[in-house]
Design a protein around this motif. Structure first.
Motif, PDB file in Angstrom:
ATOM      1  N   ALA A 379     -17.757  -8.182  68.680  1.00 22.75           N
ATOM      2  CA  ALA A 379     -18.190  -9.498  69.137  1.00 22.75           C
ATOM      3  C   ALA A 379     -17.229  -9.986  70.218  1.00 22.75           C
ATOM      4  CB  ALA A 379     -18.219 -10.490  67.967  1.00 22.75           C
ATOM      5  N   SER A 380     -17.738 -10.775  71.151  1.00 20.84           N
ATOM      6  CA  SER A 380     -16.895 -11.289  72.231  1.00 20.84           C
ATOM      7  C   SER A 380     -17.452 -12.609  72.738  1.00 20.84           C
ATOM      8  CB  SER A 380     -16.814 -10.279  73.381  1.00 20.84           C
ATOM      9  OG  SER A 380     -18.105  -9.965  73.877  1.00 20.84           O
ATOM     10  N   VAL A 381     -16.564 -13.403  73.367  1.00 17.98           N
ATOM     11  CA  VAL A 381     -16.924 -14.682  73.978  1.00 17.98           C
ATOM     12  C   VAL A 381     -16.425 -14.654  75.413  1.00 17.98           C
ATOM     13  CG1 VAL A 381     -16.716 -17.200  73.841  1.00 17.98           C
ATOM     14  CG2 VAL A 381     -16.686 -15.837  71.740  1.00 17.98           C
ATOM     15  N   HIS A 382     -17.243 -15.194  76.340  1.00 15.39           N
ATOM     16  CA  HIS A 382     -16.926 -15.130  77.761  1.00 15.39           C
ATOM     17  C   HIS A 382     -17.082 -16.525  78.368  1.00 15.39           C
ATOM     18  CE1 HIS A 382     -17.356 -10.670  77.463  1.00 15.39           C
ATOM     19  NE2 HIS A 382     -18.192 -11.038  76.499  1.00 15.39           N
ATOM     20  N   GLN A 383     -15.976 -17.077  78.888  1.00 13.31           N
ATOM     21  CA  GLN A 383     -15.936 -18.421  79.479  1.00 13.31           C
ATOM     22  C   GLN A 383     -15.884 -18.307  80.995  1.00 13.31           C
ATOM     23  OE1 GLN A 383     -15.339 -21.996  78.230  1.00 13.31           O
ATOM     24  NE2 GLN A 383     -15.969 -22.120  80.381  1.00 13.31           N
ATOM     25  N   TYR A 384     -16.705 -19.095  81.685  1.00 13.92           N
ATOM     26  CA  TYR A 384     -16.696 -19.056  83.142  1.00 13.92           C
ATOM     27  C   TYR A 384     -15.349 -19.516  83.674  1.00 13.92           C
ATOM     28  CZ  TYR A 384     -18.033 -19.720  88.003  1.00 13.92           C
ATOM     29  OH  TYR A 384     -18.101 -19.629  89.377  1.00 13.92           O
TER      30      TYR A 384
END
Length: 425
Positions: A379-384
């Motif tokens: 799982a991963s999270v990507h912030q602009y």
């Protein structure tokens, strides 16, 4: 490493589900009174989601036409279970009826043959030319013609099964027909390709089937990459659990094939198979290249991440596997679903003369079966990042399973049911 359930809780999502939280700009889009006609090309994880959310968030004020060549959605995630004999095609197929009947999407079973960004039209094989205010392209992947000598025109003998559907059924039948003691050879192209962990999951599920049904057989994995591309430690352990049944050979670039003898031709060796499963090098779906959209490495569409528009081509939004990914961002069904919501929110804002959200966040979860009962995830999270003008991974968010386990198998199937419902129910 963040705990799986804590991660899901912080993102506002129940275990096994998909999230509507985390993509900034959704609140401003909800209840939009924007008007216009949006054409969506491709009814997969990205396109179907975009079509539904454009209608839902605009309260039906935006007209949406979805053009999809298949009569029903067939999920690539979970399709390896069909190849391994653990699911049937009906288990991974969902109707488009709710998009049409519940959400008011005009669904055309057709194929787009041309896109004119200047005239803002798409041309189809059966329905002629349609005008649009904005177009969403979610064409998935196509294979690079001539990349593997001898393969073109021979994929009934050497299936890829990397687009779920008839090829999935064909590869399953070849596996069933293979004699005990046969060799199943699978080739993996160099990254990036659709679904980084998918080939390794497939190797495990084929081995799981052979262990039960044809125990004298073997799975040979020829990987053009120098190492396993996703969940490396977990897949290494899974391969080891099968003993001699799986042989993994990294750095094995496929140069060509002999279809008649099912032979894989490597740089320094030829390998003959009883079943040869070649996953070819891939690129953005053909419509992206035919339309002259900007490509990185002549393969993947370059996008403006705040709107998902093709760089330098206003009004053409591109999603999912067809785009050049941000750092560590996988080409996955879940990520295409997230791209779609980001694009839908941006489109509704743009139709009202507003800027897209400046701070979008997207996330990904990917489950892989290593046998019939045990699953691993990443799982991963990507912030602009405004300075880098692209999403960047959020440190400490996400992570991978500690070990393969049966609980995650239930979560994986819950994820599949929930994301299919999110797209199509």
């Amino acid at each position: 490493m963040i705990n799986r359930r804590d991660f899901l809780r912080t993102m506002g999502i129940a275990a096994g589900g998909t999230s509507l939280a985390g993509i900034s700009g959704l609140a401003s889009a909800a209840g939009s009174a924007a008007k216009g006609h949006i054409v969506v090309v491709g009814g997969g994880f990205g396109g179907a989601t975009a079509a539904k959310y454009l209608r839902m968030w605009s309260n039906g004020s935006v007209e949406v036409t979805l053009i999809e060549r298949n009569t029903r959605f067939i999920s690539c995630p979970i399709s390896n279970l069909v190849i391994g004999g653990l699911q049937q095609m009906d288990d991974i197929s969902v109707s488009y009826d709710n998009l049409r009947d519940k959400w008011g999407v005009k669904v055309l079973t057709d194929e787009v043959t041309a896109l004119d960004p200047d005239k803002r039209t798409v041309t189809t094989a059966k329905h002629g030319t349609l005008g649009y205010d904005r177009v969403v392209l979610s064409p998935g992947i196509d294979f690079i013609p001539g990349a593997i000598a001898g393969l073109e025109g021979n994929q009934e003998l050497i299936p890829h099964a990397w687009k779920a559907g008839p090829q999935t059924v064909l590869l399953r039948k070849q596996l069933e027909d293979m004699a005990d003691g046969g060799v199943f050879v699978m080739t993996i192209p160099r990254a990036p390709y659709r679904c980084p962990p998918g080939p390794y999951e497939r190797a495990c599920l084929v081995a799981n089937y052979l262990r039960e049904a044809k125990p004298r057989s073997k799975v040979l994995v020829l990987d053009a990459n120098d190492e396993i591309q996703s969940k490396k430690a977990l897949f290494t352990k899974a391969f080891e659990s099968y003993g001699a049944l799986i042989e993994y050979v990294p750095g094995s670039k496929l140069e060509g094939v002999d279809a008649a003898s099912r032979t894989a031709k490597l740089e320094f060796d030829d390998v003959q198979a009883d079943v040869l499963n070649v996953i070819p090098p891939m690129r953005a779906g053909n419509i992206a290249t035919q339309a002259g959209l900007p490509l990185i490495n002549e393969r993947w569409v370059e996008v403006e991440w705040l709107s998902m528009e093709a760089k330098g081509v206003p009004g053409v939004h591109v999603l999912g596997d067809a785009i050049f990914p941000a750092p560590t961002m996988p080409k996955s069904g879940h990520m295409a679903n997230q791209h779609a919501k980001l694009a839908a929110a941006a489109i509704l804002n743009l139709l009202e003369g507003k800027a897209p959200s400046a701070t979008p966040v997207v996330m990904n979860t990917c489950y892989s079966f290593v046998d019939g009962k045990n699953v691993i995830h990443v799982a991963s999270v990507h912030q602009y990042d405004a300075e880098k003008q692209q999403p960047m991974p959020v440190e400490g968010a996400g992570g991978v399973s500690l070990v393969a386990n049966e609980l995650e198998a239930k979560t994986a199937m819950g994820w599949a049911r929930n994301i299919w419902a999110d797209m199509l129910a």
